[in-house]
Design an enzyme around this catalytic site. Structure first.
Site, PDB file in Angstrom:
ATOM      1  N   HIS A  96       0.844  -1.197   0.000  1.00 48.39           N
ATOM      2  CA  HIS A  96       0.000   0.000   0.000  1.00 48.39           C
ATOM      3  C   HIS A  96       0.872   1.236   0.000  1.00 48.39           C
ATOM      4  O   HIS A  96       1.834   1.327   0.765  1.00 48.39           O
ATOM      5  CB  HIS A  96      -0.910   0.010   1.237  1.00 48.39           C
ATOM      6  CG  HIS A  96      -1.862   1.171   1.225  1.00 48.39           C
ATOM      7  ND1 HIS A  96      -3.042   1.144   0.535  1.00 48.39           N
ATOM      8  CD2 HIS A  96      -1.769   2.401   1.771  1.00 48.39           C
ATOM      9  CE1 HIS A  96      -3.652   2.301   0.663  1.00 48.39           C
ATOM     10  NE2 HIS A  96      -2.910   3.093   1.413  1.00 48.39           N
ATOM     11  N   ASP A 175     -14.594   3.190   7.399  1.00 44.42           N
ATOM     12  CA  ASP A 175     -13.581   4.015   6.720  1.00 44.42           C
ATOM     13  C   ASP A 175     -14.181   4.729   5.516  1.00 44.42           C
ATOM     14  O   ASP A 175     -13.862   5.888   5.258  1.00 44.42           O
ATOM     15  CB  ASP A 175     -12.374   3.177   6.295  1.00 44.42           C
ATOM     16  CG  ASP A 175     -11.343   4.056   5.590  1.00 44.42           C
ATOM     17  OD1 ASP A 175     -10.847   4.987   6.249  1.00 44.42           O
ATOM     18  OD2 ASP A 175     -11.090   3.867   4.398  1.00 44.42           O
ATOM     19  N   ARG A 182     -13.773  13.162   6.203  1.00 46.60           N
ATOM     20  CA  ARG A 182     -12.464  13.792   6.434  1.00 46.60           C
ATOM     21  C   ARG A 182     -12.038  14.617   5.232  1.00 46.60           C
ATOM     22  O   ARG A 182     -11.458  15.695   5.374  1.00 46.60           O
ATOM     23  CB  ARG A 182     -11.411  12.712   6.733  1.00 46.60           C
ATOM     24  CG  ARG A 182     -11.581  12.108   8.119  1.00 46.60           C
ATOM     25  CD  ARG A 182     -10.698  10.882   8.274  1.00 46.60           C
ATOM     26  NE  ARG A 182      -9.306  11.185   8.091  1.00 46.60           N
ATOM     27  CZ  ARG A 182      -8.407  10.349   7.553  1.00 46.60           C
ATOM     28  NH1 ARG A 182      -8.779   9.139   7.153  1.00 46.60           N
ATOM     29  NH2 ARG A 182      -7.157  10.696   7.441  1.00 46.60           N
ATOM     30  N   SER A 197      -7.167   4.443   9.008  1.00 50.40           N
ATOM     31  CA  SER A 197      -7.864   4.308   7.726  1.00 50.40           C
ATOM     32  C   SER A 197      -7.184   3.248   6.857  1.00 50.40           C
ATOM     33  O   SER A 197      -7.830   2.322   6.352  1.00 50.40           O
ATOM     34  CB  SER A 197      -7.857   5.689   7.041  1.00 50.40           C
ATOM     35  OG  SER A 197      -8.184   5.587   5.689  1.00 50.40           O
ATOM     36  N   LYS A 201      -8.459  -1.076   6.394  1.00 53.40           N
ATOM     37  CA  LYS A 201      -8.804  -1.654   5.084  1.00 53.40           C
ATOM     38  C   LYS A 201      -7.876  -2.816   4.741  1.00 53.40           C
ATOM     39  O   LYS A 201      -8.293  -3.845   4.244  1.00 53.40           O
ATOM     40  CB  LYS A 201      -8.631  -0.597   3.986  1.00 53.40           C
ATOM     41  CG  LYS A 201      -9.757   0.392   3.934  1.00 53.40           C
ATOM     42  CD  LYS A 201      -9.546   1.387   2.815  1.00 53.40           C
ATOM     43  CE  LYS A 201      -8.394   2.316   3.071  1.00 53.40           C
ATOM     44  NZ  LYS A 201      -8.614   3.713   2.802  1.00 53.40           N
TER      45      LYS A 201
END
Ligand code: URA
Length: 455
Positions: A96, A175, A182, A197, A201
């Site tokens: 990620h 999220d 946000r 967040s 996930k």
């Protein structure tokens, strides 16, 4: 697949939300029960946006403790389904990135690592602010589907070992809601909220190991290296606490990665890499990240072996074959991969030239990403459609010599007014100086933990 029974969570009605806002506003620590009530109540629609916005702003300003961050991540993770991929025997690994400009590494890594025998269940995001998104890039391949159901996701994983989809309604729904809130309440830039967040996930994907690419520099959300290191430490700790093997690389985002920015242009550059070509910085980062994925996934015993493996998979054509397999399974048009000129193309191009002789001393990478958004390659508002064909091709990067009137970049555009604004941003983003910048520019600045997770 396991679903959490909402009835086992404390109800928002047992906690007064205004007390939670006040508590965080005054810098005090919330308990597990309080955080769970907030997240569950918000996910179920029992707590209004305005109260959660106030709490988020208090959290941004006051920060969260390690324990609050862990509980928040856990509550967000358990707001939906946690995938159980234990039916698949290979180890499950993902990567990620915290977001950058020209960062198309995921499209290379999924097929390389799957071709190396690991399972890559990748759930990705869309462009955010000035940064690009993996799903938008994939959707520039005609026909490619990112909105698969979880059972289709499993089918593709079973067939080819990798699958790239968007977040579904079942995965970390807290999220999805919180992120949208946000985005419009200036509460994105908190390491604690970013950690919760991202990790909620990723941990819901049912993976064994995770490589985090934490960007730092003018095109990253974390402009300062120490902030990137802080976030990387938080995410590393959170992942390890949940029993996952995690490594975080702090990587350079002071200039775009590779030479192409914009969705279909980036897919074309991915194909160059999969053909064993492409810009050296992009190729180097892909090999580095693939090597770490192999290492944390237990497929190799050293980083050097991981790099050799990744290189061999690319050079033998196995990575390209795996990418084609995945694209076909997700309904993408293979002829666009075989003939990249069939990918969406903008109607016009325009070259931006250097005003003087000198060297590229710096690039404002955020401005470059914004120029791509302005061209239509990203979104101003969540509901905006993205133009897959527009973008920027760089001819000069930091350290390159340049003569007056020599092209710095070419923009690919469909709208004159948009092109005018983008030209101005690109002009402003190039800093030309009389001398080349000195000192090394490492692509990977640090690895966290420093042992690379081997301890
Ligand atoms: N990416 C995410 O998924 N979440 C954040 O909060 C920031 C970047």
């Amino acid at each position: 697949m396991t679903t959490n029974d909402p009835s086992t969570h404390p109800s928002a009605s047992t906690v007064r939300v205004v007390d939670l806002i006040r508590k965080k506003r005054d810098g005090n620590e919330l308990s597990r029960t309080e955080i769970e009530a907030l997240i569950q109540g918000y996910t179920r629609g029992e707590i209004p946006d305005y109260q959660v916005s106030a709490w988020l702003m208090a959290a941004v300003i006051r920060g969260l403790t390690r324990s609050e961050t862990a509980v928040l991540t856990d509550a967000m993770l358990r707001s939906g389904v946690v995938l159980d991929l234990s039916e698949f025997s290979p180890r499950k690994v993902d990567k990620h990135s915290t977001g950058g400009v020209g960062d198309k590494t995921s499209l290379v890594l999924a097929p390389v690592v799957a071709a190396g025998g690991l399972l890559v269940p990748m759930i990705s995001g869309r462009g955010l602010g000035h940064t690009g998104g993996t799903l938008d890039k994939l959707e520039s391949i005609p026909g490619f589907h990112v909105n698969l159901t979880l059972s289709e996701f499993r089918r593709v994983l079973r067939a080819c070992g990798c699958c790239m989809i968007g977040q579904t309604a079942e995965i970390a729904p807290a999220d999805r809601k919180l992120y949208a809130l946000r985005d419009v309440t200036a509460t994105v830039e908190s390491p604690y909220l970013i950690c919760a967040s991202i990790m909620s996930k990723k941990l819901a994907e049912g993976i064994d190991a995770l490589v985090l690419d934490v960007k730092t520099g003018s095109g990253a959300f974390m402009k300062k290296e120490e902030d990137a290191v802080f976030l990387a430490d938080l995410m590393f700790e959170t992942g390890e606490r949940m029993g996952k093997k995690v490594v975080a690389l702090i990587t350079d985002m002071d200039q775009p990665l590779g030479l192409k920015i914009g969705n279909s242009l980036e897919v074309a550059e991915v194909l160059e890499i999969l053909h064993g070509e492409g810009p050296p910085d992009l190729r180097e980062l892909c090999l580095e990240l693939a090597a770490w994925m192999f290492l944390v996934g237990g497929a190799v015993s050293s980083l050097a072996e991981g790099k050799r493996t990744a290189l061999q998979i690319i050079d033998s054509g196995r990575a390209l074959a795996k990418f084609r397999e995945m694209v076909q399974l997700q309904s993408g048009d293979l002829s666009a991969l075989d003939h990249p000129t069939q990918l969406p193309r903008a109607k016009h191009t325009h070259q931006i030239v250097s005003p003087e002789n000198g060297y590229v001393a710096a690039i404002d990478c955020e401005a470059m990403g914004t120029a791509c958004v302005v061209l239509g390659g990203g979104r101003d508002k969540k509901e905006d459609a993205v133009d897959p064909s527009v973008g920027i091709v760089l001819h000069k990067k930091i350290g390159d010599p340049v003569s007056a009137r020599e092209p710095l970049a070419t923009i690919h555009y469909n709208s004159e007014p948009r092109a005018e604004r983008a030209k101005q941003l690109i002009h402003e983003s190039y800093h030309i100086a009389g001398a080349a910048p000195t000192g090394p520019r490492p692509l990977v600045r640090r690895v966290i933990p420093s042992s690379g997770g081997k301890n």
